[in-house]
Write an enzyme that holds these catalytic residues in place. Structure first.
Site, PDB file in Angstrom:
ATOM      1  N   CYS A 227      -0.115   8.804  -6.749  1.00  0.00           N
ATOM      2  CA  CYS A 227      -1.195   7.833  -6.528  1.00  0.00           C
ATOM      3  C   CYS A 227      -2.134   8.199  -5.395  1.00  0.00           C
ATOM      4  CB  CYS A 227      -0.611   6.442  -6.289  1.00  0.00           C
ATOM      5  SG  CYS A 227       0.308   5.816  -7.704  1.00  0.00           S
TER       6      CYS A 227
ATOM      7  N   GLU B 125      -2.783  11.610 -12.089  1.00  0.00           N
ATOM      8  CA  GLU B 125      -1.516  12.068 -12.661  1.00  0.00           C
ATOM      9  C   GLU B 125      -1.590  12.006 -14.186  1.00  0.00           C
ATOM     10  OE1 GLU B 125       1.937   9.360 -12.544  1.00  0.00           O
ATOM     11  OE2 GLU B 125       0.855   8.944 -14.380  1.00  0.00           O
TER      12      GLU B 125
ATOM     13  N   HIS C 159      -3.024   1.053  -0.712  1.00  0.00           N
ATOM     14  CA  HIS C 159      -2.584   1.333  -2.073  1.00  0.00           C
ATOM     15  C   HIS C 159      -1.843   0.107  -2.574  1.00  0.00           C
ATOM     16  CE1 HIS C 159      -1.090   3.092  -5.657  1.00  0.00           C
ATOM     17  NE2 HIS C 159       0.161   3.016  -5.269  1.00  0.00           N
TER      18      HIS C 159
END
Lengths: 351, 135
Positions: free
Chosen positions: A116, A84, A239
């Site tokens: 993400c 990003e 994550h």
């Protein structure tokens, strides 16, 4: 819906990590913005230097992956960078990375974007490209130099780092793919509009309906589809926007603390966004023994999760020392203060 | 950096690609038409290991145009393992940590930005050899 599997068996033939050397402690952020009284979600985060960005992080991670794969870079038919924080709005990071590692000109190049999970989205595509027989090798990278608004809670964790994965034929793999699954909904938990420097987020909304719902749905569908129970998995990598979220998701899915410990790096480096789950996986591959199952699950705001089940092969032990371990980058640590951080990240406007 | 120069130098700048002279077999960097050692035509591209040692270094306080945001920064002459001397910035190291003879390796980093609207120029720098930690 069933688990996804490619026509041709594939796996990870090379992997590589990169983490910048600078660290900003959350105590220091607290001191500036909250009088030292806030409860920081992690200890410290990795910060990119003045000459580092998503492209340079990707290049070093990719070189490490190539060293482990032991293949000529010209054999890569795709160089895909998920982030990003691409340095250009228009001009692919992937073309610069592909040129620097020697993969040009006979290659695909594209930049992926999904908060993400941009890197794991590229990884799914690399599996498909190799699994369909269109290519023998494809490189998928997740890397970021994430930014949080000064004073915002995201500033504690928004960090820099990345990891690169070369997908290739299963016969050459360090870890073969058993199956994958992806899960996406239109979720307004976190976003950044064009030309805006910092993202907006939904505060508490980022937890329950976003991170936990997507992560857990993806893992459950994958494991049920493959008829695998948590105790048949040796390592699980999530994550990691902080330490609390992956710990809770792991527990709710039936994993024990020892499943996630070696791949949980957020306490030491923060949330490296597209690099986060992929760096966790590289730390696990650094220590895994042959024949072990590894669960990898990303989460990207917006929102979605990609889940993968890998199984390590005999080649893991012989190939992993061909490049620096993730721990070597974690150990290379130069603390900076908030003022230096402000300078390194262009938060001061000089004119 | 002009657009033709950015394009022409992309390989040498991003990955330290040099040449091996087909006549005297010596490594040449940067790439050029004539071998500086034997005078023969040299055009065979060859990658260099990127490993070398610091031959000499200096700390730049008065940076040339485009490099001001990075000052003070270290510039070194690096003696590559294959022989050639290369001038480049050192990165990931502070001035008191550098010494002549220090082993270094090539990394690709941001060299400069041409304002907020122009190109970002990436290229080789050198850093202290990354010590792999024993697990």
């Amino acid at each position: 819906m069933s688990v996804m599997k490619p026509l041709r068996a594939v796996g990870i033939v090379g992997y590589g990590a990169y983490i910048p050397r600078f660290r900003l402690s959350t105590t220091e952020i607290d001191r500036i913005w909250h009088g030292g009284e806030a409860l920081a979600p992690i200890r410290e985060k990795a910060v990119a230097g003045l000459d580092e960005d998503t492209v340079t992080i990707s290049i070093e991670a990719a070189r490490n992956a190539l060293a482990r794969a032991g293949i000529a870079p010209s054999k890569l038919r795709a160089v895909w960078v998920g982030s990003e924080s691409h340095p250009y709005a228009v001009k692919p990071s992937s073309a610069i990375v592909a040129e620097a590692i020697g993969a040009t000109p006979e290659t695909l190049g594209a930049d992926w974007q999904f908060a993400c999970k941009a890197g794991t989205e590229a990884l799914q595509a690399a599996i498909a490209l190799v699994g369909s027989g269109m290519a023998d090798y494809a490189l998928a990278i997740g890397a970021d130099t994430a930014q949080g608004r000064p004073g915002d809670e995201l500033e504690y964790t928004a960090a820099a780092g990345g990891a690169a994965y070369i997908v290739g034929p299963a016969e050459e793999a360090l870890a073969t793919l058993e199956g994958s699954y992806s899960y996406v909904t239109d979720m307004p938990d976190f976003w950044r509009r064009p030309m805006q420097r910092y993202p907006q987020h939904g505060g508490r909304f980022t937890g329950e309906p976003a991170y936990f719902a997507h992560t857990e749905a993806a893992v459950r569908a994958l494991m049920e589809g493959l008829h695998i129970a948590p105790e048949e998995v040796t390592w699980a990598v999530f994550h990691q926007p902080n330490v609390r979220f992956p710990r809770r998701a792991a527990q709710e899915l039936g994993f024990q603390p020892h499943h996630i410990a070696p791949g949980l790096l957020a306490e030491e480096i923060g949330n490296t966004y597209a690099g986060s789950a992929l760096l966790g996986l590289s730390a696990v591959l650094d220590i895994a023994e042959p024949g072990q199952r590894i669960l990898l699950v990303s989460f990207g705001s917006g929102a979605g999760s990609d889940a993968f089940l890998w199984r390590t092969t005999e080649r893991i032990a012989e190939r992993r020392s061909a490049a620096p371990f993730t721990r070597a980058y974690l150990a290379r640590r130069t603390p900076i203060d908030y003022g230096t951080y402000v300078r390194y990240h262009g938060k001061l406007h000089m004119h | 950096m002009t657009i033709p120069s950015y394009w022409r130098t992309r390989r040498q700048r991003l990955s330290l690609e040099g040449e091996i002279c087909p006549h005297c077999r010596r490594h040449v960097f940067p790439p050029r038409d004539i071998c500086p050692y034997c005078g023969g035509p040299a055009k065979a591209a060859a990658s260099l290991s990127g490993r070398g040692t610091v031959y000499s270094f200096s700390l730049v306080h008065n940076a040339p145009a485009g490099f001001e945001p990075y000052a003070p920064y270290l510039v070194a002459i690096v003696k590559l393992d294959e022989g050639p001397l290369v001038t480049a910035q050192l990165t990931d190291v502070s001035p008191d940590e550098v010494s002549i003879g220090m082993p270094v390796e090539m990394v690709t980093r941001k060299l400069r930005e041409e304002g907020e609207e122009g190109l970002i120029v990436y290229g080789y720098k050198f850093r202290p050899l990354l010590q792999a930690e024993a697990l």
